[in-house]
Design an enzyme around this catalytic site. Structure first.
Site, PDB file in Angstrom:
ATOM      1  N   PRO A  60       0.785  -1.249   0.000  1.00 53.97           N
ATOM      2  CA  PRO A  60       0.000   0.000   0.000  1.00 53.97           C
ATOM      3  C   PRO A  60       0.814   1.295   0.000  1.00 53.97           C
ATOM      4  O   PRO A  60       0.241   2.384  -0.122  1.00 53.97           O
ATOM      5  CB  PRO A  60      -0.839  -0.092   1.285  1.00 53.97           C
ATOM      6  CG  PRO A  60      -0.225  -1.130   2.120  1.00 53.97           C
ATOM      7  CD  PRO A  60       0.624  -1.998   1.257  1.00 53.97           C
ATOM      8  N   GLU A  61       2.128   1.221   0.141  1.00 48.19           N
ATOM      9  CA  GLU A  61       2.905   2.468   0.242  1.00 48.19           C
ATOM     10  C   GLU A  61       2.900   3.249  -1.070  1.00 48.19           C
ATOM     11  O   GLU A  61       2.885   2.667  -2.147  1.00 48.19           O
ATOM     12  CB  GLU A  61       4.356   2.179   0.645  1.00 48.19           C
ATOM     13  CG  GLU A  61       4.514   1.608   2.033  1.00 48.19           C
ATOM     14  CD  GLU A  61       4.004   2.498   3.153  1.00 48.19           C
ATOM     15  OE1 GLU A  61       3.758   3.692   2.913  1.00 48.19           O
ATOM     16  OE2 GLU A  61       3.834   1.980   4.271  1.00 48.19           O
ATOM     17  N   GLY A  62       2.962   4.544  -0.943  1.00 49.62           N
ATOM     18  CA  GLY A  62       2.874   5.426  -2.120  1.00 49.62           C
ATOM     19  C   GLY A  62       4.217   5.682  -2.792  1.00 49.62           C
ATOM     20  O   GLY A  62       5.279   5.276  -2.307  1.00 49.62           O
ATOM     21  N   THR A 120       4.780  12.706   2.237  1.00 47.16           N
ATOM     22  CA  THR A 120       6.069  12.477   1.561  1.00 47.16           C
ATOM     23  C   THR A 120       6.078  13.153   0.186  1.00 47.16           C
ATOM     24  O   THR A 120       7.139  13.476  -0.334  1.00 47.16           O
ATOM     25  CB  THR A 120       6.387  10.977   1.404  1.00 47.16           C
ATOM     26  OG1 THR A 120       5.303  10.343   0.724  1.00 47.16           O
ATOM     27  CG2 THR A 120       6.621  10.312   2.734  1.00 47.16           C
ATOM     28  N   ARG A 138      -2.985  17.871  -0.239  1.00 48.99           N
ATOM     29  CA  ARG A 138      -3.185  16.411  -0.216  1.00 48.99           C
ATOM     30  C   ARG A 138      -4.544  16.112   0.385  1.00 48.99           C
ATOM     31  O   ARG A 138      -4.882  16.612   1.463  1.00 48.99           O
ATOM     32  CB  ARG A 138      -2.055  15.779   0.600  1.00 48.99           C
ATOM     33  CG  ARG A 138      -2.124  14.281   0.761  1.00 48.99           C
ATOM     34  CD  ARG A 138      -1.649  13.522  -0.461  1.00 48.99           C
ATOM     35  NE  ARG A 138      -1.271  12.171  -0.104  1.00 48.99           N
ATOM     36  CZ  ARG A 138      -2.118  11.131  -0.091  1.00 48.99           C
ATOM     37  NH1 ARG A 138      -3.390  11.309  -0.409  1.00 48.99           N
ATOM     38  NH2 ARG A 138      -1.687   9.933   0.254  1.00 48.99           N
ATOM     39  N   ASN A 180       6.086   8.342  -3.217  1.00 46.97           N
ATOM     40  CA  ASN A 180       7.147   9.180  -2.663  1.00 46.97           C
ATOM     41  C   ASN A 180       7.864   8.587  -1.473  1.00 46.97           C
ATOM     42  O   ASN A 180       9.022   8.911  -1.234  1.00 46.97           O
ATOM     43  CB  ASN A 180       6.597  10.586  -2.374  1.00 46.97           C
ATOM     44  CG  ASN A 180       6.327  11.302  -3.683  1.00 46.97           C
ATOM     45  OD1 ASN A 180       7.257  11.643  -4.405  1.00 46.97           O
ATOM     46  ND2 ASN A 180       5.052  11.457  -4.032  1.00 46.97           N
TER      47      ASN A 180
HETATM   48  O1  GFB Z   1       3.315   9.985  -2.866  1.00 46.30           O
HETATM   49  P1  GFB Z   1       2.702   9.523  -1.615  1.00 46.30           P
HETATM   50  O2  GFB Z   1       3.428   8.437  -0.971  1.00 46.30           O
HETATM   51  O3  GFB Z   1       2.532  10.731  -0.628  1.00 46.30           O
HETATM   52  O4  GFB Z   1       1.252   9.031  -1.969  1.00 46.30           O
HETATM   53  P2  GFB Z   1       1.960  10.802   0.888  1.00 46.30           P
HETATM   54  C1  GFB Z   1       0.286   9.848  -2.502  1.00 46.30           C
HETATM   55  C2  GFB Z   1      -0.007   9.579  -3.984  1.00 46.30           C
HETATM   56  O5  GFB Z   1      -1.212  10.261  -4.269  1.00 46.30           O
HETATM   57  C3  GFB Z   1       1.039  10.141  -4.925  1.00 46.30           C
HETATM   58  C4  GFB Z   1      -1.109  10.995  -5.474  1.00 46.30           C
HETATM   59  O6  GFB Z   1       2.061   9.288  -5.266  1.00 46.30           O
HETATM   60  C5  GFB Z   1       0.194  10.531  -6.131  1.00 46.30           C
HETATM   61  O7  GFB Z   1      -0.067   9.410  -6.927  1.00 46.30           O
HETATM   62  N1  GFB Z   1      -0.991  12.430  -5.160  1.00 46.30           N
HETATM   63  C6  GFB Z   1      -0.950  13.032  -3.953  1.00 46.30           C
HETATM   64  C7  GFB Z   1      -0.965  13.393  -6.084  1.00 46.30           C
HETATM   65  N2  GFB Z   1      -0.871  14.355  -4.076  1.00 46.30           N
HETATM   66  C8  GFB Z   1      -0.876  14.617  -5.403  1.00 46.30           C
HETATM   67  C9  GFB Z   1      -0.797  15.821  -6.175  1.00 46.30           C
HETATM   68  O8  GFB Z   1      -0.711  16.920  -5.674  1.00 46.30           O
HETATM   69  N3  GFB Z   1      -0.825  15.669  -7.517  1.00 46.30           N
HETATM   70  C10 GFB Z   1      -0.896  14.468  -8.131  1.00 46.30           C
HETATM   71  N4  GFB Z   1      -0.894  14.411  -9.456  1.00 46.30           N
HETATM   72  N5  GFB Z   1      -0.992  13.316  -7.435  1.00 46.30           N
HETATM   73  C11 GFB Z   1       1.029   8.608   2.089  1.00 46.30           C
HETATM   74  C12 GFB Z   1       1.230   7.254   1.441  1.00 46.30           C
HETATM   75  O9  GFB Z   1       1.039   9.554   1.028  1.00 46.30           O
HETATM   76  O10 GFB Z   1      -0.235   8.729   2.671  1.00 46.30           O
HETATM   77  C13 GFB Z   1       0.903   6.158   2.397  1.00 46.30           C
HETATM   78  O11 GFB Z   1       2.592   7.064   1.075  1.00 46.30           O
HETATM   79  C14 GFB Z   1      -0.485   6.371   2.983  1.00 46.30           C
HETATM   80  O12 GFB Z   1       0.959   4.940   1.719  1.00 46.30           O
HETATM   81  C15 GFB Z   1      -0.567   7.750   3.623  1.00 46.30           C
HETATM   82  O13 GFB Z   1      -1.450   6.203   1.939  1.00 46.30           O
HETATM   83  C16 GFB Z   1      -1.963   8.045   4.172  1.00 46.30           C
HETATM   84  O14 GFB Z   1       3.025  10.704   1.902  1.00 46.30           O
HETATM   85  O15 GFB Z   1       1.158  12.048   0.856  1.00 46.30           O
END
Ligand code: GFB
Length: 398
Positions: free
Chosen positions: A46-48, A358, A258, A50
């Site tokens: 489930p990790e994203g 992240t 976010r 970043n």
């Molecule tokens: O990148 P990420 O690990 O950041 O996960 P967090 C968020 C994902 O959501 C990104 C989409 O990789 C993008 O696919 N996303 C978020 C966005 N913000 C934007 C944006 O501004 N523009 C676009 N185009 N896409 C953590 C996750 O997310 O949040 C964990 O790593 C968990 O797994 C937690 O879900 C709640 O650190 O914000």
């Protein structure tokens, strides 16, 4: 048939051990290729995106440090496959790193190779991993009141990934390991089986950076340059919509807003739509009152974004989103569109992020690399009421 297959693979690998990789069909040998050994890793499904970029850095630094000591291991870049947040490509095939990053630049820092390069260079159709280590957390990280580096063999584990959609990756042995602390301690595990040529670590997010925020950390971070098509698309948008052709723009403020799962699971850290508008207005009036352009990067739903846009417009701002065309989305994928959002945020006069996301952290790092003053970067949206902790500052070390 299966036994014969393994016998055949065994032959290949026996040859590989003795004299490099030999293709039994064409009777040619590549004497250099299999002198190298390969590490693969996977991350908690489930990790994203970043967080995964940071996990890459831990492994890349581990391999880069080891290379200085003439260690011959290479890191295989795990393809991007069915990420939880990437909704528009649920049935997609694995995505290579070159789609998002400049591979030559990654290679200038660490000995890395794309998975498809391993397959194409060797002409093997099946990649057999000698040992697949499934890393697990210790139940009590602070046993005896202290967080110590340690590892021990565990029991009962399974690999919960999908080998990035490849059905021709197999493994000989699975080993459960409870692990805590610095990533370089993984060498202790690897050293137990000196003849292994392919090892993999599942739950690669568990080992931590040996040292966070050092010059080596930043050298690795700087080498994570984006794919040039993504950079070009972001720059074109900045020039056409945000009136900026420079590295450091003065004509707009950027926001990472976010939402989705983050807004649900961290309600205490994120503002409402109205709260966001109020905070942005106050921030801009205080720091850069002449700016009217606001660029918003967000994973929010259209309905939320429309409301945010109309409320900001009603008090005089021009609101911009990067909305990809169908063909751009098809080409860049969700990951590429997210990177374009990040690039545009990185060049703004001021950036305001989401606390502990992240996605926001990676933008802040990019701005440190570009040389922005930290006061323009480490700003966050606060909840409508209650505590609003300052964001941590991670300054670049050159
Ligand atoms: O990148 P990420 O690990 O950041 O996960 P967090 C968020 C994902 O959501 C990104 C989409 O990789 C993008 O696919 N996303 C978020 C966005 N913000 C934007 C944006 O501004 N523009 C676009 N185009 N896409 C953590 C996750 O997310 O949040 C964990 O790593 C968990 O797994 C937690 O879900 C709640 O650190 O914000």
């Amino acid at each position: 048939i299966i036994k014969l297959l393994f016998l055949f693979l065994g032959l290949i690998f026996t040859n590989a051990n003795n004299e490099g990789y030999c293709d039994l069909k064409t009777k040619t040998c590549d004497h250099d290729f299999f002198k190298e050994k390969f590490i693969l890793y996977d991350v908690n499904p489930p990790e994203g995106f970043n967080l995964r970029r940071d996990v890459y850095m831990r492994f890349a630094i581990m391999l880069s440090d080891a290379k200085k000591n003439k260690n011959e291991w290479k890191l295989i870049l795990p393809p991007w496959y069915r990420l939880y947040h990437w909704r528009s490509e649920s049935k997609s095939s694995p995505i290579h790193w070159s789609k998002f990053f400049d591979i030559e630049s990654l290679k200038s820092f660490a000995p890395v190779v794309e998975l498809h390069e391993v397959f194409s260079k060797t002409e093997i159709n099946i990649l057999n991993i000698d040992r697949l280590y499934v890393l697990q957390n210790f139940p009590d990280p602070f046993e005896d009141g202290e967080f110590k580096d340690k590892w021990e063999f565990g029991e009962d584990c399974d690999y919960d990934g999908e080998f990035w959609g490849y059905n021709n990756i197999t493994f000989t042995e699975i080993v459960c390991v409870k692990f805590q602390g610095r990533i370089s301690n993984l060498w202790e595990l690897i050293a137990l089986h000196p003849s292994d040529k392919f090892v993999m670590f599942a739950h690669g997010e568990i080992p931590l950076h040996d040292h966070y925020g050092t010059k080596t950390f930043w050298d690795c971070r700087k080498s994570m340059k984006f794919n040039k098509d993504l950079i070009e698309t972001a720059k074109k948008f900045m020039s056409e919509h945000l009136d900026c052709k420079e590295e450091k723009c003065t004509s707009y403020v950027s926001v990472h807003w976010r939402r989705q799962d983050f807004a649900r699971s961290r309600r205490k850290d994120v503002p409402s739509i109205q709260g966001t508008v109020k905070q942005l207005d106050t921030f801009i009036k205080k720091n850069t009152p002449n700016v009217v352009n606001v660029f918003i990067a967000s994973d929010g739903q259209n309905s939320e974004l429309t409301q945010l846009e109309s409320q900001l417009k009603s008090i005089g701002y021009r609101v911009h989103f990067f909305v990809p065309s169908m063909s751009e989305l098809d080409d860049f994928k969700d990951g590429g569109v997210a990177i374009i959002d990040q690039i545009i945020c990185s060049h703004a006069a001021y950036f305001i992020g989401t606390f502990e996301s992240t996605f926001t952290f990676r933008i802040q790092e990019e701005r440190e690399i570009l040389g922005f003053d930290s006061s323009t970067t480490f700003n966050r949206l606060c909840p409508d009421s209650g505590k609003c902790e300052k964001p941590s500052k991670w300054s670049i070390v050159n």
